[in-house]
Design a protein around this motif. Sequence first.
Motif, PDB file in Angstrom:
ATOM      1  N   ARG A  90       0.818  -1.208   0.000  1.00  0.00           N
ATOM      2  CA  ARG A  90       0.000   0.000   0.000  1.00  0.00           C
ATOM      3  C   ARG A  90       0.852   1.259   0.000  1.00  0.00           C
ATOM      4  O   ARG A  90       0.539   2.241  -0.650  1.00  0.00           O
ATOM      5  N   LYS A  91       1.967   1.232   0.764  1.00  0.00           N
ATOM      6  CA  LYS A  91       2.865   2.386   0.804  1.00  0.00           C
ATOM      7  C   LYS A  91       3.476   2.645  -0.573  1.00  0.00           C
ATOM      8  O   LYS A  91       3.621   3.786  -0.998  1.00  0.00           O
ATOM      9  N   SER A  92       3.855   1.574  -1.275  1.00  0.00           N
ATOM     10  CA  SER A  92       4.508   1.744  -2.573  1.00  0.00           C
ATOM     11  C   SER A  92       3.522   2.173  -3.653  1.00  0.00           C
ATOM     12  O   SER A  92       3.910   2.786  -4.635  1.00  0.00           O
ATOM     13  N   GLU A  93       2.233   1.869  -3.476  1.00  0.00           N
ATOM     14  CA  GLU A  93       1.229   2.217  -4.474  1.00  0.00           C
ATOM     15  C   GLU A  93       0.532   3.540  -4.188  1.00  0.00           C
ATOM     16  O   GLU A  93      -0.369   3.924  -4.912  1.00  0.00           O
ATOM     17  N   ARG A  94       0.901   4.229  -3.134  1.00  0.00           N
ATOM     18  CA  ARG A  94       0.238   5.466  -2.746  1.00  0.00           C
ATOM     19  C   ARG A  94       0.472   6.554  -3.791  1.00  0.00           C
ATOM     20  O   ARG A  94       1.603   6.855  -4.145  1.00  0.00           O
ATOM     21  N   CYS A  95      -0.577   7.163  -4.260  1.00  0.00           N
ATOM     22  CA  CYS A  95      -0.488   8.195  -5.286  1.00  0.00           C
ATOM     23  C   CYS A  95      -0.389   9.571  -4.615  1.00  0.00           C
ATOM     24  O   CYS A  95      -1.122   9.868  -3.680  1.00  0.00           O
ATOM     25  N   MET A  96       0.535  10.382  -5.091  1.00  0.00           N
ATOM     26  CA  MET A  96       0.714  11.712  -4.529  1.00  0.00           C
ATOM     27  C   MET A  96       0.253  12.799  -5.502  1.00  0.00           C
ATOM     28  O   MET A  96       0.667  13.945  -5.407  1.00  0.00           O
ATOM     29  N   ALA A  97      -0.623  12.450  -6.455  1.00  0.00           N
ATOM     30  CA  ALA A  97      -1.074  13.402  -7.455  1.00  0.00           C
ATOM     31  C   ALA A  97      -1.886  14.541  -6.840  1.00  0.00           C
ATOM     32  O   ALA A  97      -1.963  15.631  -7.397  1.00  0.00           O
ATOM     33  N   HIS A  98      -2.485  14.297  -5.690  1.00  0.00           N
ATOM     34  CA  HIS A  98      -3.302  15.340  -5.058  1.00  0.00           C
ATOM     35  C   HIS A  98      -2.461  16.528  -4.581  1.00  0.00           C
ATOM     36  O   HIS A  98      -2.982  17.592  -4.303  1.00  0.00           O
ATOM     37  N   LEU A  99      -1.146  16.360  -4.495  1.00  0.00           N
ATOM     38  CA  LEU A  99      -0.274  17.453  -4.071  1.00  0.00           C
ATOM     39  C   LEU A  99       0.194  18.328  -5.224  1.00  0.00           C
ATOM     40  O   LEU A  99       0.842  19.348  -4.998  1.00  0.00           O
ATOM     41  N   LYS A 100      -0.150  17.950  -6.441  1.00  0.00           N
ATOM     42  CA  LYS A 100       0.293  18.706  -7.611  1.00  0.00           C
ATOM     43  C   LYS A 100      -0.369  20.084  -7.602  1.00  0.00           C
ATOM     44  O   LYS A 100      -1.563  20.215  -7.397  1.00  0.00           O
ATOM     45  N   GLY A 101       0.430  21.109  -7.796  1.00  0.00           N
ATOM     46  CA  GLY A 101      -0.104  22.461  -7.832  1.00  0.00           C
ATOM     47  C   GLY A 101      -0.169  23.146  -6.477  1.00  0.00           C
ATOM     48  O   GLY A 101      -0.567  24.302  -6.393  1.00  0.00           O
ATOM     49  N   TYR A 102       0.208  22.461  -5.406  1.00  0.00           N
ATOM     50  CA  TYR A 102       0.221  23.110  -4.100  1.00  0.00           C
ATOM     51  C   TYR A 102       1.367  24.114  -4.044  1.00  0.00           C
ATOM     52  O   TYR A 102       2.432  23.897  -4.597  1.00  0.00           O
ATOM     53  N   LYS A 103       1.136  25.200  -3.342  1.00  0.00           N
ATOM     54  CA  LYS A 103       2.159  26.213  -3.145  1.00  0.00           C
ATOM     55  C   LYS A 103       2.378  26.391  -1.656  1.00  0.00           C
ATOM     56  O   LYS A 103       1.449  26.256  -0.871  1.00  0.00           O
ATOM     57  N   ALA A 104       3.587  26.762  -1.290  1.00  0.00           N
ATOM     58  CA  ALA A 104       3.840  27.077   0.113  1.00  0.00           C
ATOM     59  C   ALA A 104       3.161  28.392   0.452  1.00  0.00           C
ATOM     60  O   ALA A 104       2.966  29.251  -0.408  1.00  0.00           O
ATOM     61  N   SER A 105       2.784  28.568   1.708  1.00  0.00           N
ATOM     62  CA  SER A 105       2.114  29.798   2.105  1.00  0.00           C
ATOM     63  C   SER A 105       3.096  30.965   2.113  1.00  0.00           C
ATOM     64  O   SER A 105       4.313  30.781   2.148  1.00  0.00           O
ATOM     65  N   LEU A 106       2.536  32.172   2.088  1.00  0.00           N
ATOM     66  CA  LEU A 106       3.365  33.368   2.106  1.00  0.00           C
ATOM     67  C   LEU A 106       4.166  33.443   3.395  1.00  0.00           C
ATOM     68  O   LEU A 106       3.653  33.155   4.471  1.00  0.00           O
ATOM     69  N   THR A 107       5.409  33.861   3.289  1.00  0.00           N
ATOM     70  CA  THR A 107       6.229  34.041   4.480  1.00  0.00           C
ATOM     71  C   THR A 107       6.109  35.479   4.957  1.00  0.00           C
ATOM     72  O   THR A 107       5.384  36.287   4.377  1.00  0.00           O
ATOM     73  N   SER A 108       6.820  35.800   5.996  1.00  0.00           N
ATOM     74  CA  SER A 108       6.763  37.159   6.525  1.00  0.00           C
ATOM     75  C   SER A 108       7.413  38.164   5.576  1.00  0.00           C
ATOM     76  O   SER A 108       7.218  39.366   5.707  1.00  0.00           O
ATOM     77  N   ASN A 109       8.150  37.674   4.589  1.00  0.00           N
ATOM     78  CA  ASN A 109       8.782  38.559   3.606  1.00  0.00           C
ATOM     79  C   ASN A 109       7.945  38.694   2.334  1.00  0.00           C
ATOM     80  O   ASN A 109       8.418  39.191   1.333  1.00  0.00           O
ATOM     81  N   ASP A 110       6.705  38.203   2.356  1.00  0.00           N
ATOM     82  CA  ASP A 110       5.820  38.185   1.198  1.00  0.00           C
ATOM     83  C   ASP A 110       6.411  37.413   0.026  1.00  0.00           C
ATOM     84  O   ASP A 110       6.251  37.779  -1.128  1.00  0.00           O
ATOM     85  N   GLU A 111       7.117  36.361   0.317  1.00  0.00           N
ATOM     86  CA  GLU A 111       7.668  35.497  -0.712  1.00  0.00           C
ATOM     87  C   GLU A 111       7.124  34.100  -0.493  1.00  0.00           C
ATOM     88  O   GLU A 111       6.785  33.714   0.617  1.00  0.00           O
TER      89      GLU A 111
END
Length: 124
Positions: A90-111
């Motif tokens: 199950r671990k080897s077959e786990r699909c991570m496609a749902h994470l595609k397009g995620y962005k990190a949140s804004l930091t305190s430097n607006d980056e």
Amino acid sequence: MKGYDQVIFTNELLYHRSVGSKIQETRRSWEERCSWFPAAQRELYGRCSEIYEECLKKYGNDHYEYYLKRNRLREEHRVNTKSYKNRETRKSERCMAHLKGYKASLTSNDEYGRVKPMQLFYCF
């Protein structure tokens, strides 16, 4: 003249002498009676994985898994069980496609996801 800050009484001296003689006696009796134990323990602990494999073959997967869970045995003894093999597949077959397009949140430097640590410490 040298001053001593503790007085040793006769009964304390006798106690320390008796303890000293008991240590030698205890060591001798341990060598006679119990010195075999560490070597035997090393040998048996070295055979643990073999013994668990024999138990798996003898009692079957269900009883063995119940024993593993109840006694919380280490991961190395679970390798041959069905539930462990299923979990690994199950671990080897786990699909991570749902994470595609995620962005990190804004930091305190607006980056996005970049922090410049040297700029944080200008207060000194």
